[in-house]
Design a protein around this motif. Structure first.
Motif, mmCIF file in Angstrom:
data_model
loop_
_atom_site.group_PDB
_atom_site.id
_atom_site.type_symbol
_atom_site.label_atom_id
_atom_site.label_comp_id
_atom_site.label_asym_id
_atom_site.label_seq_id
_atom_site.Cartn_x
_atom_site.Cartn_y
_atom_site.Cartn_z
ATOM 1 N N SER A 150 0.853 -1.191 0.000
ATOM 2 C CA SER A 150 0.000 0.000 0.000
ATOM 3 C C SER A 150 0.887 1.239 0.000
ATOM 4 N N LEU A 151 0.337 2.339 -0.493
ATOM 5 C CA LEU A 151 1.059 3.609 -0.586
ATOM 6 C C LEU A 151 0.460 4.607 0.396
ATOM 7 N N HIS A 152 1.326 5.423 0.998
ATOM 8 C CA HIS A 152 0.890 6.351 2.039
ATOM 9 C C HIS A 152 1.584 7.702 1.857
ATOM 10 N N PRO A 153 0.898 8.808 2.228
ATOM 11 C CA PRO A 153 1.422 10.151 1.938
ATOM 12 C C PRO A 153 2.825 10.392 2.487
ATOM 13 N N ALA A 154 3.683 10.961 1.619
ATOM 14 C CA ALA A 154 5.050 11.317 2.011
ATOM 15 C C ALA A 154 5.244 12.823 2.102
ATOM 16 N N GLY A 155 4.371 13.608 1.448
ATOM 17 C CA GLY A 155 4.454 15.060 1.545
ATOM 18 C C GLY A 155 5.645 15.681 0.848
ATOM 19 N N HIS A 156 6.355 14.906 0.041
ATOM 20 C CA HIS A 156 7.586 15.396 -0.606
ATOM 21 C C HIS A 156 7.258 16.275 -1.807
ATOM 22 N N ILE A 157 6.580 15.702 -2.787
ATOM 23 C CA ILE A 157 6.088 16.428 -3.952
ATOM 24 C C ILE A 157 4.719 15.837 -4.292
ATOM 25 N N ASP B 136 11.483 9.863 -0.405
ATOM 26 C CA ASP B 136 11.801 11.187 0.139
ATOM 27 C C ASP B 136 10.545 11.766 0.774
ATOM 28 N N TYR B 137 10.709 12.528 1.858
ATOM 29 C CA TYR B 137 9.521 13.055 2.537
ATOM 30 C C TYR B 137 9.841 14.330 3.307
ATOM 31 N N LYS B 138 8.796 15.085 3.580
ATOM 32 C CA LYS B 138 8.896 16.219 4.502
ATOM 33 C C LYS B 138 7.650 16.216 5.383
ATOM 34 N N VAL B 139 7.765 16.795 6.574
ATOM 35 C CA VAL B 139 6.659 16.721 7.524
ATOM 36 C C VAL B 139 5.786 17.971 7.520
ATOM 37 N N GLU B 140 6.284 19.093 6.970
ATOM 38 C CA GLU B 140 5.444 20.298 6.892
ATOM 39 C C GLU B 140 4.582 20.228 5.645
ATOM 40 N N ASN B 141 3.299 20.449 5.801
ATOM 41 C CA ASN B 141 2.366 20.410 4.675
ATOM 42 C C ASN B 141 2.526 21.681 3.848
ATOM 43 N N ASP B 142 2.898 21.534 2.584
ATOM 44 C CA ASP B 142 3.101 22.720 1.736
ATOM 45 C C ASP B 142 1.814 23.198 1.080
ATOM 46 N N GLY B 143 0.682 22.532 1.376
ATOM 47 C CA GLY B 143 -0.601 22.928 0.807
ATOM 48 C C GLY B 143 -0.905 22.279 -0.518
ATOM 49 N N LEU B 144 0.067 21.579 -1.091
ATOM 50 C CA LEU B 144 -0.081 21.035 -2.437
ATOM 51 C C LEU B 144 0.258 19.549 -2.502
ATOM 52 N N SER B 145 1.237 19.127 -1.723
ATOM 53 C CA SER B 145 1.758 17.757 -1.826
ATOM 54 C C SER B 145 1.173 16.794 -0.811
ATOM 55 N N GLY B 146 0.280 17.269 0.056
ATOM 56 C CA GLY B 146 -0.316 16.421 1.065
ATOM 57 C C GLY B 146 0.503 16.387 2.345
ATOM 58 N N THR C 264 14.480 4.818 5.878
ATOM 59 C CA THR C 264 14.260 6.260 5.784
ATOM 60 C C THR C 264 15.386 6.967 5.044
ATOM 61 N N GLU C 265 15.009 7.974 4.279
ATOM 62 C CA GLU C 265 16.022 8.886 3.744
ATOM 63 C C GLU C 265 16.629 9.677 4.884
ATOM 64 N N SER C 266 17.789 10.271 4.655
ATOM 65 C CA SER C 266 18.425 11.106 5.683
ATOM 66 C C SER C 266 19.195 12.241 5.022
ATOM 67 N N THR C 267 18.589 12.813 3.973
ATOM 68 C CA THR C 267 19.243 13.873 3.200
ATOM 69 C C THR C 267 19.809 14.966 4.103
ATOM 70 N N PHE C 268 19.013 15.413 5.068
ATOM 71 C CA PHE C 268 19.453 16.479 5.968
ATOM 72 C C PHE C 268 19.560 15.959 7.404
ATOM 73 N N ASP D 110 12.185 20.356 0.336
ATOM 74 C CA ASP D 110 11.098 19.389 0.252
ATOM 75 C C ASP D 110 11.464 18.081 0.938
ATOM 76 N N HIS D 111 12.472 18.146 1.823
ATOM 77 C CA HIS D 111 12.878 17.014 2.642
ATOM 78 C C HIS D 111 12.701 17.372 4.120
ATOM 79 N N ALA D 112 12.546 16.338 4.945
ATOM 80 C CA ALA D 112 12.469 16.549 6.386
ATOM 81 C C ALA D 112 13.795 17.072 6.920
ATOM 82 N N ASP D 113 13.708 17.974 7.890
ATOM 83 C CA ASP D 113 14.912 18.438 8.568
ATOM 84 C C ASP D 113 15.260 17.464 9.692
ATOM 85 N N TRP D 114 16.250 17.812 10.495
ATOM 86 C CA TRP D 114 16.716 16.927 11.573
ATOM 87 C C TRP D 114 15.569 16.542 12.509
#
Length: 349
Positions: free
Chosen positions: A83-90, A110-120, A132-136, A277-281
């Protein structure tokens, strides 16, 4: 045997006989999102979130075999449930949940936790094992709320207008550019865009996304149209002859790497905005803990440092080497605004 394995082609589920974001051509690929380091050309069949389908067709070819799946809906491959679940990345980005028997693994993409209003909105998915990714993945990277950053961008545009300069923002063509357009659409300015941004923008407009109109920049674009406008271009356009038409201009860069001021100086930019568009620390830590995972694998970015921190704080974690791209990589863009290699489009930061 583990539900998922790390192979030379990518993350593999032997029981279901599929790969997640493979970096070599395979029979069945489950794709987290449409960036080129995660969605590569040459797979026989693709499975992704249904909002990613038109983006994959744009970037990989209209004739690819691709199936779209809504968030939360399940599909079964040889007794393995996906199953697929929201990542909020793009737009269309997803985490992949894989369940075999009583064991559940989740691949974040790739994911971010702040909702940008467009990506979920990112949704943590309970699991025993989290990849998990760990870009930042360093404590220095902690983002300001995006409302503050967009306010700073609007002020920067106004200052440039007063100084008689055009405003040029560098932002990745899929994800970051749409985030800028969506969150600045009420700023009362005209938007002009490089072709690498205008093309996916038209695809997303056709899908009904609430984005503002964008004028594609061509050799015939009148100088008068640049006045009181925001020009958005991919990072690869910086320093190319394509930029000369905007003189005099101020150059801004939107990237998480701008959190470290030295990056802005090295890129010869006038302004840097730490918009990622990635999660911070803190977002990475919050997300890992929310899954309740008993084991964590960290990929691309500061994966070694992040794995070490998790392990020292009671969450067993191991770094895994992958071929997912670095955040400052882009394909070559020619002056007409088209990707010189349509199989390696722009990536993100």
């Amino acid at each position: 045997m583990s539900v998922l394995q790390f192979t030379d082609k990518g993350i593999y589920c032997a029981a279901g006989d599929f790969y997640i974001d493979p970096w070599q051509p395979v029979e069945r690929a489950v794709i987290t999102h449409a960036h080129s380091d995660h969605a590569r050309w040459g797979n026989r069949h693709y499975l992704c979130h249904h909002d990613s389908v038109p983006l994959l067709r744009l970037r990989l070819g209209a004739d690819i075999s691709v199936q779209g799946l809504p968030y939360g809906e399940t599909i079964n491959y040889n007794g393995v449930t996906i199953s697929l679940h929201p990542a909020g990345h793009i737009i269309g980005s997803a985490q992949v949940r894989v369940q075999q028997g009583n064991e559940t693994w989740v691949v974040s993409g790739d994911y971010k936790v702040e909702n940008d209003g467009l990506s979920g909105q990112f949704e943590p998915v309970p699991c025993q094992v989290f990849i998990t990714e760990s870009t930042f993945g360093l404590p220095i990277y902690n983002w300001q709320p995006q409302a503050i950053i967009f306010s700073e961008i609007r002020e920067w545009i106004t200052e440039n207008q007063r100084a008689g300069k055009n405003s040029v923002l560098l932002a990745y063509s899929l994800g970051k550019a749409q985030r800028l357009l969506y969150n600045l659409k009420d700023a009362g300015i005209r938007f002009l865009a490089h072709g690498a941004i205008a093309i996916p923008h038209e695809v997303l407009l056709a899908q009904g996304y609430p984005l503002p109109p964008v004028q594609r920049i061509t050799p015939d674009t009148p100088k008068a149209d640049l006045k009181d406008s925001l020009i958005i271009a991919p990072p690869s356009a910086a320093g190319t002859p394509w930029m000369r038409r905007f003189n005099p201009y101020a150059l801004g860069i939107c990237s998480g790497w701008m959190q470290v001021r030295g990056h802005m100086r090295r890129r010869n930019a006038d302004a840097g905005f730490a918009l990622s568009d990635h999660a911070d620390w803190s977002g990475l830590l919050q997300s890992v803990k929310a899954t309740g995972a008993e084991k964590v694998f960290t990929t691309h970015g500061f994966s070694s440092a992040f794995a070490r921190y998790l392990t020292e704080n009671g969450i067993p974690a191991t770094e895994v080497k992958t071929e997912f791209g670095n955040e400052d990589e882009e394909s070559t863009i020619n002056e007409t605004g088209d990707a010189a290699n349509t199989e390696t489009p722009q990536q993100d930061s």
